[in-house]
Design an enzyme around this catalytic site. Sequence first.
Site, mmCIF file in Angstrom:
data_model
loop_
_atom_site.group_PDB
_atom_site.id
_atom_site.type_symbol
_atom_site.label_atom_id
_atom_site.label_comp_id
_atom_site.label_asym_id
_atom_site.label_seq_id
_atom_site.Cartn_x
_atom_site.Cartn_y
_atom_site.Cartn_z
ATOM 1 C CE LYS A 1 -3.967 1.862 2.604
ATOM 2 N NZ LYS A 1 -4.832 1.643 3.781
ATOM 3 C CB SER B 1 -8.233 3.388 2.785
ATOM 4 O OG SER B 1 -7.346 2.912 3.793
ATOM 5 C CB SER C 1 -8.247 0.564 5.786
ATOM 6 O OG SER C 1 -8.917 1.785 5.675
HETATM 7 N N1 GLN Z 1 -13.177 3.573 6.333
HETATM 8 C C1 GLN Z 1 -12.551 4.090 7.500
HETATM 9 C C2 GLN Z 1 -12.281 5.556 7.329
HETATM 10 O O1 GLN Z 1 -12.777 6.084 6.416
HETATM 11 C C3 GLN Z 1 -11.335 3.289 7.837
HETATM 12 C C4 GLN Z 1 -10.096 3.776 7.254
HETATM 13 C C5 GLN Z 1 -8.893 2.988 7.657
HETATM 14 O O2 GLN Z 1 -8.982 1.978 8.341
HETATM 15 N N2 GLN Z 1 -7.724 3.528 7.274
HETATM 16 O O3 GLN Z 1 -11.632 6.182 8.080
#
Ligand code: GLN
Length: 479
Positions: free
Chosen positions: A68, A143, A167
């Site tokens: 990532k 994400s 994420s």
């Molecule tokens: N979907 C969550 C957010 O928008 C989680 C993001 C993450 O775990 N980096 O913050």
Amino acid sequence: MNPFITLKELKAKLDQKELSTKEVIRFYGDRIKKYQPKLNAFIEHFDDVQAPDIADKGPLAGIPIAIKDNICQKGRTNSAGSKILANYRAPYDATVVAHLKTAGAVSVGRSNMDEFGMGGSGEFSAYGPTKNPWNTDLVPGGSSSGSGAAVAAGLVPCALGTETGGSVRSPATFCNLTGLYPTYGLNSRYGLIAFTSSTDQVGLLTRTVYDNAMLLSVTAGKDERDATSLDVAKKDYTIGLDGTIPAGLKIGIIKDAVEAEGIDPEVRATFLQAVEQLKKLGATISYIDLPNLKYGIALYFIISRAEAASNLYRYDGSLYGARKMDATNLADMYLGTRDEGFGQEVKRRILVGNYVLSAGHKDAYYNKAQSIRAMLRAEFNEAFKAVDLLISPTAPMLPFAIGGLSQDPVAMYMADYFTTPNCIIGTPALAIPAGFSKNNLPIGFQFFGPRLSEALLYKVAHAFQESTDYHLKTPAGYE
Ligand code: GLN
């Protein structure tokens, strides 16, 4: 060669010299190029990488991996999916990357992601959305969107993601993969671009539980350069994965998991079917009420925004990344750089974060959130006295359409209902495939355990996978 081969099988073929590391790197590299226009899983594909000589390398010699774009890879650009870091080059390897290199794994690129990890769909990347290989009109989850799409489409056998509040498990669920959020402190955060330092963790995306355990055995370990790293000895997490669950294992269904409003009926039905399978494997099932779970989203909302506002303060044009070049004074440079460099969702979060930390509101929001965080932790601890593991669906909904929720941030935040609470308290969770909707879309569920229960999570989830074949299904069109 079968692109959907597991990491375990691929390693066996490499060890037995049925395949060379060169062939493997070339095979997956060709696939990445072929499917990039369709999926946009990578921000950058490294086609200059060398295949290592298997003879003098470690346990993952020649295994391609996607990383990532918020995890530093020395000498490579690291944009965290943001325009503001479009030309930032990492001066060092993140500790997890260094561990992977030592083990002989080959990073084949920077996978696409929501900017700074802020999103659950992949749509908030400055480099365009990633598509879900199961249906390219839909989001792959986020994400760690590119990492999920890349493994699901057979472009790599495994990937690193990061998780702050879902994420890794979100793309695992939407793409039919196995995803781990480890105990906070198990994987080093050194070299991970910070979003919410108190919950950020490097997580792992693989096709199977066994592969996930192989990967964690390499990435985990005490790191002097991360003050929150746990002093846990390195171990082989594949030991004990024998297809059985421990005798007398007690699993608690989180009551909200079936009762909360807004759970898609197909998700609920598939989850309950998974529960039946766990009973068949010998688990004793009960219901556990976690009355504070419903505050998980609100806690995460406040804490993550507050920490994001502090962490992203450093991007003002003076130290890292982009700078507004035609600024006429210092304030204009700071503000102009941030205005040009950050996307809409990041700006929204910085605004909220500064608000909840501001003098007049800190007690009402940030400090209150910290005390409810302690209550939530106590509640989980209490539950883990009654049961060994807890379970719930991973996402309350099916993969949704690209563009479908991006204009409705609150609806999108609710997708994290079941994934934020354990991150807030730093305990691990493992998401695995549970089945499919009528329209052939993946549905996942997850196991929660107490701190450092990864070996047990893997053992039980592996037994589930040995007795089912959902995780072996792959999307059509990527043969
Ligand atoms: N979907 C969550 C957010 O928008 C989680 C993001 C993450 O775990 N980096 O913050």
